[in-house]
Enzyme design. Sequence first.
Site, PDB file in Angstrom:
ATOM      1  N   HIS A  75       0.810  -1.213   0.000  1.00  0.00           N
ATOM      2  CA  HIS A  75       0.000   0.000   0.000  1.00  0.00           C
ATOM      3  C   HIS A  75       0.845   1.265   0.000  1.00  0.00           C
ATOM      4  O   HIS A  75       0.360   2.344  -0.321  1.00  0.00           O
ATOM      5  CB  HIS A  75      -0.943   0.004   1.203  1.00  0.00           C
ATOM      6  CG  HIS A  75      -1.734  -1.254   1.345  1.00  0.00           C
ATOM      7  ND1 HIS A  75      -2.638  -1.673   0.393  1.00  0.00           N
ATOM      8  CD2 HIS A  75      -1.713  -2.220   2.293  1.00  0.00           C
ATOM      9  CE1 HIS A  75      -3.162  -2.833   0.775  1.00  0.00           C
ATOM     10  NE2 HIS A  75      -2.615  -3.180   1.915  1.00  0.00           N
ATOM     11  N   HIS A 102       6.586   7.334   5.388  1.00  0.00           N
ATOM     12  CA  HIS A 102       6.026   6.627   4.241  1.00  0.00           C
ATOM     13  C   HIS A 102       5.553   7.635   3.204  1.00  0.00           C
ATOM     14  O   HIS A 102       5.469   8.836   3.478  1.00  0.00           O
ATOM     15  CB  HIS A 102       4.876   5.713   4.669  1.00  0.00           C
ATOM     16  CG  HIS A 102       3.754   6.463   5.315  1.00  0.00           C
ATOM     17  ND1 HIS A 102       3.681   6.676   6.677  1.00  0.00           N
ATOM     18  CD2 HIS A 102       2.655   7.065   4.793  1.00  0.00           C
ATOM     19  CE1 HIS A 102       2.586   7.369   6.958  1.00  0.00           C
ATOM     20  NE2 HIS A 102       1.957   7.626   5.828  1.00  0.00           N
ATOM     21  N   HIS A 104       3.016   8.827  -0.310  1.00  0.00           N
ATOM     22  CA  HIS A 104       1.785   8.751  -1.088  1.00  0.00           C
ATOM     23  C   HIS A 104       2.060   9.381  -2.449  1.00  0.00           C
ATOM     24  O   HIS A 104       2.699  10.436  -2.526  1.00  0.00           O
ATOM     25  CB  HIS A 104       0.651   9.494  -0.387  1.00  0.00           C
ATOM     26  CG  HIS A 104       0.293   8.909   0.956  1.00  0.00           C
ATOM     27  ND1 HIS A 104      -0.651   7.920   1.101  1.00  0.00           N
ATOM     28  CD2 HIS A 104       0.784   9.165   2.197  1.00  0.00           C
ATOM     29  CE1 HIS A 104      -0.744   7.592   2.379  1.00  0.00           C
ATOM     30  NE2 HIS A 104       0.115   8.330   3.074  1.00  0.00           N
ATOM     31  N   HIS A 127       5.057  11.415   4.833  1.00  0.00           N
ATOM     32  CA  HIS A 127       4.618  11.582   6.220  1.00  0.00           C
ATOM     33  C   HIS A 127       5.648  10.981   7.163  1.00  0.00           C
ATOM     34  O   HIS A 127       5.980   9.795   7.045  1.00  0.00           O
ATOM     35  CB  HIS A 127       3.266  10.901   6.449  1.00  0.00           C
ATOM     36  CG  HIS A 127       2.146  11.488   5.663  1.00  0.00           C
ATOM     37  ND1 HIS A 127       0.991  10.789   5.344  1.00  0.00           N
ATOM     38  CD2 HIS A 127       2.004  12.732   5.120  1.00  0.00           C
ATOM     39  CE1 HIS A 127       0.188  11.582   4.640  1.00  0.00           C
ATOM     40  NE2 HIS A 127       0.785  12.753   4.508  1.00  0.00           N
ATOM     41  N   THR A 209      -4.911   8.580   7.570  1.00  0.00           N
ATOM     42  CA  THR A 209      -5.526   8.616   6.234  1.00  0.00           C
ATOM     43  C   THR A 209      -5.699   7.211   5.668  1.00  0.00           C
ATOM     44  O   THR A 209      -5.976   7.045   4.481  1.00  0.00           O
ATOM     45  CB  THR A 209      -4.672   9.456   5.264  1.00  0.00           C
ATOM     46  OG1 THR A 209      -3.364   8.875   5.155  1.00  0.00           O
ATOM     47  CG2 THR A 209      -4.570  10.892   5.763  1.00  0.00           C
ATOM     48  N   THR A 210      -5.530   6.207   6.515  1.00  0.00           N
ATOM     49  CA  THR A 210      -5.755   4.811   6.164  1.00  0.00           C
ATOM     50  C   THR A 210      -6.498   4.146   7.313  1.00  0.00           C
ATOM     51  O   THR A 210      -6.477   4.636   8.446  1.00  0.00           O
ATOM     52  CB  THR A 210      -4.420   4.077   5.948  1.00  0.00           C
ATOM     53  OG1 THR A 210      -3.616   4.220   7.120  1.00  0.00           O
ATOM     54  CG2 THR A 210      -3.663   4.654   4.749  1.00  0.00           C
TER      55      THR A 210
END
Length: 306
Positions: A75, A102, A104, A127, A209-210
């Site tokens: 992910h 991580h 995005h 982030h 956000t997950t």
Amino acid sequence: MKRFKIYRIFSKQLLWYYPYAWGDTFPSCHPLLGVHHSPINLDDQMVRNESLGPLHLEGFDEIQTGHWTLQNDGHSVLLHVGSGMSVSGGGLPDVYHTIQLHFHWGGPATNGSEHTVDRRRYPMEVHIVSMKSIHPNVTAALEDPTGLAVLGFFIDVVYADNVHFGHISQKLSSVAYKGQTTKVKPFPLMSLLPKHNMTQYYRYYGSLTTPPCAQAVVWTLYEVPIYISWSQLAQFTSQIFSTEEDAEQVTPLQNNFRHIHPTFSRIVSVSKDAKLLTGTAGHPLRSALSVHLLQIILLGSFVSRL
């Protein structure tokens, strides 16, 4: 955040790519159950807060001992940084121990930052996740409205490679497929960041956000982006996969960002040194009535499936 442990709750890979459906499996992810969801749009409605000075990033300019681990969890790409770094000051309610960072991103032809600025997305967003020092683990931190502190940095693109970003990008081929990990030699994390503009940021209270979308995050979003090259960006958008190497069908990992949520009554603060954003001309926001009507429709759909 140990996000890979959270993500493994998913029984179907496709669920990840449809964040509007997260509420069916994780009720706390439903946008109408709670008003502190993330990400949000940053616009000219923010409020200056003169008390928001620079954060203290302990250990960010040092080379930590041991090794770090880069991971593709299907992910995102995560860099687990072990111990030795912490975040405090700048209006944060405690000291937070940094645990991972991580990314995005979008696709070859789409931008993929989670937060938007005046309704526009940057190519990527990183982030840096830290956990409040009083908590023994992330599970406990998620029960605290300020249990996590996340430093968010937009990533923009230029023609020249970012040498410091190379510490990560040069290792991406080793984690191209889900489940792969590789060791990374520690480097000063500050070398990745816009170190001359670290007093310019925005602050608000929001969520992961997950899934499980816990509303437990103090967000600090920096105004000045990190710059990488087009080729470094392409390594994420075209060469990372959400499936295992021996999968029957290999699937690129793209557009791993959550949709934008209303700020509702939340105050989004601007630090003492940040520049207030200009107006949103050409990008009119929905009227309050339209937003409320949309909420009623969504809530009715959600309740009917319970």
